[in-house]
Design an enzyme around this catalytic site. Structure first.
Site, mmCIF file in Angstrom:
data_model
loop_
_atom_site.group_PDB
_atom_site.id
_atom_site.type_symbol
_atom_site.label_atom_id
_atom_site.label_comp_id
_atom_site.label_asym_id
_atom_site.label_seq_id
_atom_site.Cartn_x
_atom_site.Cartn_y
_atom_site.Cartn_z
ATOM 1 N N LYS A 13 0.844 -1.202 0.000
ATOM 2 C CA LYS A 13 0.000 0.000 0.000
ATOM 3 C C LYS A 13 0.874 1.245 0.000
ATOM 4 C CE LYS A 13 -2.361 1.808 3.714
ATOM 5 N NZ LYS A 13 -2.510 3.268 3.729
ATOM 6 N N ARG A 56 3.125 -0.577 10.675
ATOM 7 C CA ARG A 56 4.165 -0.568 11.712
ATOM 8 C C ARG A 56 4.582 -1.932 12.249
ATOM 9 N NH1 ARG A 56 1.347 4.293 14.758
ATOM 10 N NH2 ARG A 56 -0.351 3.253 13.669
ATOM 11 N N THR A 89 -11.471 6.032 10.870
ATOM 12 C CA THR A 89 -11.507 5.463 12.223
ATOM 13 C C THR A 89 -11.005 6.451 13.279
ATOM 14 O OG1 THR A 89 -9.415 4.412 11.679
ATOM 15 C CG2 THR A 89 -11.355 3.010 11.643
ATOM 16 N N LYS A 132 -7.486 8.225 -1.401
ATOM 17 C CA LYS A 132 -8.767 8.742 -0.856
ATOM 18 C C LYS A 132 -9.287 9.946 -1.635
ATOM 19 C CE LYS A 132 -7.886 7.015 3.825
ATOM 20 N NZ LYS A 132 -6.466 6.622 3.780
ATOM 21 N N LEU A 133 -9.650 9.711 -2.899
ATOM 22 C CA LEU A 133 -10.124 10.811 -3.746
ATOM 23 C C LEU A 133 -11.492 11.318 -3.271
ATOM 24 C CD1 LEU A 133 -9.300 9.592 -7.391
ATOM 25 C CD2 LEU A 133 -7.790 10.599 -5.684
ATOM 26 N N ASP A 180 -13.862 14.562 -5.026
ATOM 27 C CA ASP A 180 -13.925 15.758 -5.878
ATOM 28 C C ASP A 180 -15.220 15.682 -6.675
ATOM 29 O OD1 ASP A 180 -13.162 18.010 -7.552
ATOM 30 O OD2 ASP A 180 -11.075 17.531 -7.096
ATOM 31 N N ILE A 181 -15.404 16.608 -7.627
ATOM 32 C CA ILE A 181 -16.610 16.548 -8.456
ATOM 33 C C ILE A 181 -16.550 15.282 -9.318
ATOM 34 C CG2 ILE A 181 -16.940 19.061 -8.482
ATOM 35 C CD1 ILE A 181 -15.807 19.021 -11.371
HETATM 36 O O1 C5P Z 1 1.029 1.091 11.235
HETATM 37 P P1 C5P Z 1 -0.371 0.573 11.079
HETATM 38 O O2 C5P Z 1 -0.434 -0.917 10.834
HETATM 39 O O3 C5P Z 1 -1.288 1.038 12.176
HETATM 40 O O4 C5P Z 1 -0.862 1.289 9.727
HETATM 41 C C1 C5P Z 1 -2.124 1.103 9.197
HETATM 42 C C2 C5P Z 1 -2.206 1.723 7.832
HETATM 43 O O5 C5P Z 1 -3.580 1.785 7.452
HETATM 44 C C3 C5P Z 1 -1.685 3.151 7.736
HETATM 45 O O6 C5P Z 1 -1.144 3.306 6.419
HETATM 46 C C4 C5P Z 1 -2.926 4.004 7.903
HETATM 47 O O7 C5P Z 1 -2.840 5.237 7.219
HETATM 48 C C5 C5P Z 1 -3.985 3.127 7.262
HETATM 49 N N1 C5P Z 1 -5.338 3.368 7.732
HETATM 50 C C6 C5P Z 1 -5.717 3.263 9.066
HETATM 51 N N2 C5P Z 1 -7.006 3.492 9.434
HETATM 52 C C7 C5P Z 1 -7.919 3.819 8.512
HETATM 53 C C8 C5P Z 1 -7.557 3.911 7.175
HETATM 54 C C9 C5P Z 1 -6.247 3.679 6.802
HETATM 55 O O8 C5P Z 1 -4.909 2.946 9.915
HETATM 56 N N3 C5P Z 1 -9.169 4.012 8.880
#
Ligand code: C5P
Length: 229
Positions: free
Chosen positions: A34, A207, A116, A63-64, A66-67
């Site tokens: 990703k 992470r 979230t 995460k687009l 727009d119009i």
């Molecule tokens: O480091 P970690 O495993 O927490 O990363 C989760 C990934 O998922 C990050 O790239 C974060 O931006 C993404 N993400 C998230 N919660 C969301 C949408 C995307 O943690 N609701």
């Protein structure tokens, strides 16, 4: 689908060189990456195209919103890059435009229902009186009605949403932590096995792999847990 195709490693890194080093370390163990805002805007878009050429799958998490015309053309351009997944915010106009842009391609567009990081107070501040749960359910239904490929959801909501949208759409869940791992800023974390059992089709993990002392061992341990489900 193989467990190995369900693990998406989030390249939450600040530049192409760092990302390439991690991809090299993970080798054949990881097939799906990703790329979000941070890496996307610091060399990640050409990297996405290179990963596709290497035979890897790419989730371009931009995460687009727009119009309709702009979203449709943007999604067509993303589809032409050969990436596997991308995201839009789940507003009805945006969802329909994205579905139109992806039509005829292999691109799976995911709707982001409610970030979230947002709680009830944040929705109220933005002028939305619905509960977080009601809004998540409403937007997931709207993504399905628009013919989208899937949704991004907290693993804690995956079970409920899977029942609502049925078996065909992708349910991609971040906030995954192997038992005993540091949660960081994620508030509601779920283990890889529990997320799959709840109905997630793909797990996004950053992470716990990217920041691990041994990223390859961490990825292998997570895949072993996933294969056991
Ligand atoms: O480091 P970690 O495993 O927490 O990363 C989760 C990934 O998922 C990050 O790239 C974060 O931006 C993404 N993400 C998230 N919660 C969301 C949408 C995307 O943690 N609701």
């Amino acid at each position: 689908m193989l467990a190995d195709d369900r693990l998406i490693v989030g390249l939450d890194l600040s530049g192409r060189a760092e990302a390439e080093a991690l991809i090299e370390t993970l080798g054949d163990t990881v097939s799906f990456y990703k790329i979000g805002y941070q890496l996307g805007f610091s060399g990640g878009l050409p990297l996405a195209a290179d990963l596709v050429r290497m035979g890897k799958k790419v989730f371009l998490d931009l995460k687009l919103n727009d119009i309709a015309n702009t979203v449709e053309k943007g999604i067509e351009a993303i589809a032409a890059m050969g990436v596997t997944m991308t995201t839009v915010h789940a507003y009805p106009q945006v969802l329909r435009a994205a579905a139109a842009g992806a039509r005829g391609s292999a691109l799976c567009v995911l709707g982001v229902t409610v970030m979230t990081s947002l709680g009830q107070d944040d929705l109220r501040e933005a002028g939305i009186e619905m509960s977080v749960e009601e809004l998540v359910v409403r937007r997931a239904q709207q993504a399905k009605d628009a013919g989208l490929g899937g949704i991004v959801a907290s693993a804690a909501e995956a079970g409920l949403l899977r029942k609502l949208i049925g078996g065909d759409m992708a349910v991609v869940t971040p906030g995954i932590r192997p038992a005993g791992a540091d949660a960081g800023d994620q508030k509601r974390v779920v283990t890889p096995a529990d997320a799959l059992r709840a109905g997630a089709s793909h797990l996004v993990v950053a992470r716990p792999i990217v920041a691990a002392p041994d990223p390859l061992a961490a990825a292998r341990a997570i895949l072993a847990e996933m294969r056991g489900v």
